[in-house]
Write a protein that holds these residues in place. Structure first.
Motif, PDB file in Angstrom:
ATOM      1  N   HIS A 119       0.834  -1.203   0.000  1.00 21.37           N
ATOM      2  CA  HIS A 119       0.000   0.000   0.000  1.00 21.37           C
ATOM      3  C   HIS A 119       0.872   1.258   0.000  1.00 21.37           C
ATOM      4  O   HIS A 119       2.017   1.227   0.424  1.00 21.37           O
ATOM      5  CB  HIS A 119      -0.898   0.029   1.242  1.00 21.37           C
ATOM      6  N   ASN A 120       0.267   2.371  -0.423  1.00 21.32           N
ATOM      7  CA  ASN A 120       1.026   3.622  -0.507  1.00 21.32           C
ATOM      8  C   ASN A 120       0.921   4.481   0.735  1.00 21.32           C
ATOM      9  O   ASN A 120       1.783   5.317   0.996  1.00 21.32           O
ATOM     10  CB  ASN A 120       0.545   4.452  -1.699  1.00 21.32           C
ATOM     11  N   VAL A 121      -0.179   4.344   1.473  1.00 25.01           N
ATOM     12  CA  VAL A 121      -0.411   5.191   2.646  1.00 25.01           C
ATOM     13  C   VAL A 121      -1.621   4.642   3.383  1.00 25.01           C
ATOM     14  O   VAL A 121      -2.405   3.894   2.801  1.00 25.01           O
ATOM     15  CB  VAL A 121      -0.675   6.666   2.203  1.00 25.01           C
ATOM     16  N   GLY A 122      -1.756   4.980   4.658  1.00 25.66           N
ATOM     17  CA  GLY A 122      -3.027   4.684   5.325  1.00 25.66           C
ATOM     18  C   GLY A 122      -2.925   3.895   6.605  1.00 25.66           C
ATOM     19  O   GLY A 122      -1.872   3.793   7.228  1.00 25.66           O
ATOM     20  N   GLU A 170       3.383  -1.059   9.226  1.00 25.50           N
ATOM     21  CA  GLU A 170       3.891  -1.229   7.861  1.00 25.50           C
ATOM     22  C   GLU A 170       4.729  -0.020   7.420  1.00 25.50           C
ATOM     23  O   GLU A 170       4.646   1.061   8.000  1.00 25.50           O
ATOM     24  CB  GLU A 170       2.727  -1.429   6.891  1.00 25.50           C
ATOM     25  N   ILE A 171       5.489  -0.212   6.364  1.00 27.77           N
ATOM     26  CA  ILE A 171       6.396   0.816   5.823  1.00 27.77           C
ATOM     27  C   ILE A 171       6.165   0.900   4.310  1.00 27.77           C
ATOM     28  O   ILE A 171       6.101  -0.137   3.645  1.00 27.77           O
ATOM     29  CB  ILE A 171       7.869   0.383   6.044  1.00 27.77           C
ATOM     30  N   THR A 172       6.039   2.110   3.764  1.00 26.41           N
ATOM     31  CA  THR A 172       5.801   2.224   2.319  1.00 26.41           C
ATOM     32  C   THR A 172       7.115   2.378   1.541  1.00 26.41           C
ATOM     33  O   THR A 172       8.169   2.710   2.106  1.00 26.41           O
ATOM     34  CB  THR A 172       4.940   3.464   1.980  1.00 26.41           C
ATOM     35  N   ALA A 173       6.991   2.209   0.240  1.00 26.72           N
ATOM     36  CA  ALA A 173       8.142   2.383  -0.650  1.00 26.72           C
ATOM     37  C   ALA A 173       8.682   3.809  -0.561  1.00 26.72           C
ATOM     38  O   ALA A 173       9.900   4.017  -0.537  1.00 26.72           O
ATOM     39  CB  ALA A 173       7.729   2.058  -2.088  1.00 26.72           C
TER      40      ALA A 173
END
Ligand code: PGA
Length: 254
Positions: free
Chosen positions: A72-75, A80-83
């Motif tokens: 996922h990209n955000v939220g 969790e960790i985004t790219a």
């Protein structure tokens, strides 16, 4: 060694190293490996050490990788960790679908494919791991498993994205066990995977993708493994935790 694909050797530190220990290791590697140009050298510390390691390797030939990221990209995805967060630390590579995550976090090929796309969307290069278990090898199911994992974990990538993707072939029975695949076993699996890429993408893509071998790679077996025509590098676990052994693997591979 005369290969058209540049070797890429990555250290997967797994859940090891405090920040201080991580800095010790990369300081040693910087000195030992400062003259190496023939190999793309990547270190993959735990998330907590990325920031400091990133600064420590700024002026070096070491590149930074992470061990996982979210699809996922955000939220609202606690923990969790985004790219994009990885990119903030100048991370360039991200290991996806390692067998430990497939086993302990139940990561599926479908999930790994989503992560690989998310990585490319942020201009991160995924290192997508595939490999059979001992039971699967003994049941003569190696090719079937690789076929399912390669197609499933790379589904939806464009040819351009695939060329920028690294595959790590890691037979699960060779990871952390001291049992290395023979060079013949490694070469056979790598050639098979390249053949699959030819079918799923095209021949040009297949020729260009780098395929790493992983599973008990050490200084004493690196040269022979890397000399196989379809082996383009290594994903190193245990032996990447010490300056001397990781540096020797790289020097012995040139
Ligand atoms: P190993 O691990 O080198 O300790 O076998 C490799 C890996 O899991 O990436």
């Amino acid at each position: 060694m005369n290969k058209t694909r540049k070797l890429i050797i990555a250290g997967n530190w797994k859940m090891n190293k405090t920040v201080a220990e991580a800095l010790d290791l990369v300081r040693g590697l910087k000195i030992e490996l400062s003259t190496v140009k023939e190999v793309d050298i990547v270190v993959c510390p735990p998330f907590t050490a990325l920031g400091e390691v990133s600064k420590a390797i700024l002026d070096s030939n070491l590149r930074l990788g992470a061990q996982n990221m979210s699809e996922h990209n955000v939220g609202a995805y606690t923990g969790e960790i985004t790219a994009v967060m990885l990119k903030e630390f100048s991370v360039r590579y991200v290991i996806l679908g390692h067998s430990e995550r497939r086993q302990y976090q139940r990561e599926s090929n479908e999930l790994i494919a989503k992560k690989a796309l998310a990585a490319h969307n942020a201009a991160l290069k995924p290192i997508v791991c595939v490999g059979e278990t001992l039971a699967e090898r003994e049941a003569n199911r190696t090719q079937e498993i690789l076929d399912t994992q390669v197609r499933g974990s790379l589904a939806g990538l464009t040819n351009d994205q695939m060329v920028e993707t690294i595959i790590a072939y890691e037979p699960v029975w060779a990871i952390g066990t001291g049992k290395t695949a023979t060079t013949e076993q490694a070469q056979e699996a790598h050639a098979f995977i390249r053949g699959l890429l030819g079918k799923s993408f095209d021949e040009t893509v297949a020729r260009r993708v780098r395929i790493q071998y992983g599973g008990s790679v050490k200084p004493s077996n690196a040269r022979e493994l890397m000399s196989q025509p379809d082996v383009d590098g290594a994903l190193v676990g245990g032996a990447s935790l010490e300056t001397r052994s990781f540096a020797e693997i790289i020097k012995n591979s040139i």
